[in-house]
Design a protein around this motif. Sequence first.
Motif, PDB file in Angstrom:
ATOM      1  N   ASP A  41       0.838  -1.204   0.000  1.00 25.58           N
ATOM      2  CA  ASP A  41       0.000   0.000   0.000  1.00 25.58           C
ATOM      3  C   ASP A  41       0.877   1.260   0.000  1.00 25.58           C
ATOM      4  O   ASP A  41       0.584   2.249  -0.695  1.00 25.58           O
ATOM      5  N   ALA A  42       1.986   1.228   0.744  1.00 24.66           N
ATOM      6  CA  ALA A  42       2.910   2.370   0.747  1.00 24.66           C
ATOM      7  C   ALA A  42       3.579   2.529  -0.607  1.00 24.66           C
ATOM      8  O   ALA A  42       3.784   3.658  -1.088  1.00 24.66           O
TER       9      ALA A  42
ATOM     10  N   GLY B  98       2.250   1.762  -3.463  1.00 24.65           N
ATOM     11  CA  GLY B  98       1.250   2.319  -4.358  1.00 24.65           C
ATOM     12  C   GLY B  98       1.134   3.833  -4.234  1.00 24.65           C
ATOM     13  O   GLY B  98       0.704   4.507  -5.179  1.00 24.65           O
ATOM     14  N   GLN B  99       1.529   4.403  -3.115  1.00 26.10           N
ATOM     15  CA  GLN B  99       1.529   5.848  -2.908  1.00 26.10           C
ATOM     16  C   GLN B  99       2.923   6.453  -3.095  1.00 26.10           C
ATOM     17  O   GLN B  99       3.123   7.637  -2.797  1.00 26.10           O
TER      18      GLN B  99
ATOM     19  N   ASP C 194       5.529   6.022  -1.406  1.00 24.25           N
ATOM     20  CA  ASP C 194       6.040   6.473  -0.105  1.00 24.25           C
ATOM     21  C   ASP C 194       7.038   5.420   0.386  1.00 24.25           C
ATOM     22  O   ASP C 194       6.716   4.529   1.172  1.00 24.25           O
TER      23      ASP C 194
ATOM     24  N   ASN D 243      11.397   5.696  -4.456  1.00 27.22           N
ATOM     25  CA  ASN D 243      10.504   6.815  -4.770  1.00 27.22           C
ATOM     26  C   ASN D 243      10.540   7.145  -6.263  1.00 27.22           C
ATOM     27  O   ASN D 243       9.510   7.446  -6.880  1.00 27.22           O
TER      28      ASN D 243
ATOM     29  N   TYR E 283       8.728   3.943  -8.212  1.00 22.84           N
ATOM     30  CA  TYR E 283       7.282   3.806  -8.004  1.00 22.84           C
ATOM     31  C   TYR E 283       6.536   5.126  -8.195  1.00 22.84           C
ATOM     32  O   TYR E 283       5.300   5.121  -8.315  1.00 22.84           O
TER      33      TYR E 283
ATOM     34  N   PRO F 216      -0.496   3.158 -10.549  1.00 25.06           N
ATOM     35  CA  PRO F 216       0.302   2.779  -9.378  1.00 25.06           C
ATOM     36  C   PRO F 216       0.176   1.283  -9.062  1.00 25.06           C
ATOM     37  O   PRO F 216      -0.743   0.585  -9.524  1.00 25.06           O
TER      38      PRO F 216
ATOM     39  N   ARG G 296      -0.810  -1.979  -7.376  1.00 26.27           N
ATOM     40  CA  ARG G 296      -2.027  -2.398  -6.660  1.00 26.27           C
ATOM     41  C   ARG G 296      -1.897  -3.881  -6.325  1.00 26.27           C
ATOM     42  O   ARG G 296      -1.654  -4.714  -7.205  1.00 26.27           O
TER      43      ARG G 296
ATOM     44  N   TYR H 123       0.815  -3.190 -12.061  1.00 33.65           N
ATOM     45  CA  TYR H 123       1.119  -1.766 -12.263  1.00 33.65           C
ATOM     46  C   TYR H 123       1.428  -1.535 -13.735  1.00 33.65           C
ATOM     47  O   TYR H 123       1.706  -2.465 -14.493  1.00 33.65           O
TER      48      TYR H 123
END
Length: 212
Positions: free
Chosen positions: A119-120, A122-123, A125, A149, A152, A158, A160, A178
């Motif tokens: 999940d991180a 995908g953002q 982060d 960074n 991704y 992004p 998933r 992705y």
Amino acid sequence: MGNRVRRLGLAAATGACLLAGAAAAQMAPQAATQGPLRLVPQPIPSPAPSPAVEQPPAPPVPVPPQPSSAATVVRPGQPAANPAPIPQPAASADPAQIHPPTPRPQPTDGVAAVRAFYDALGQADAARANTYVIPEKRGSGAYDIASMNRFYGNMSVPVRLLAAEPIGRNAVRVRYHYVYVNGRSCDGAAEVALAERDGLALIERIKALNDC
């Protein structure tokens, strides 16, 4: 007889002329001593004053405010006193300082830790994703924050996570999807090995099962 009368008349006329000349001679010295006649101007009577007309009272003249006796007098060559500071409104307190954010709890379940990791990603982060990795591997190698960074963050779609299933006690098999910025699509699969640190399930190693 007629001649005598003419002589008497002539004598009388001559005497009258002599008397007139003597009188004129007597008057001449007197006129010379008196000098020329002088004209004395007569005073012009001043006009009678007109009756006074009552004028309306003049409006009061406003008086400018006088400086206070406590005012500071600045003389030439003397530095002016510093003005009083203008009161500033009190700065509003930062809500984050009043109520600091609650630390994100680390999952003790391996599947939950893997799901939080992806999940991180995908953002984009990477710093948060590294908190689910064992401490000795954080920020280095495949988990370098800047590299993660950059990679991704260049996704048109992004990352998933499609599935996360446990395989044994300390491993989870995942499937994800992705699309990279250049249009390359990935339907990937991997096996994630877990390790326990201080009662927490953390990612120790990720083994890709295909080319992405």
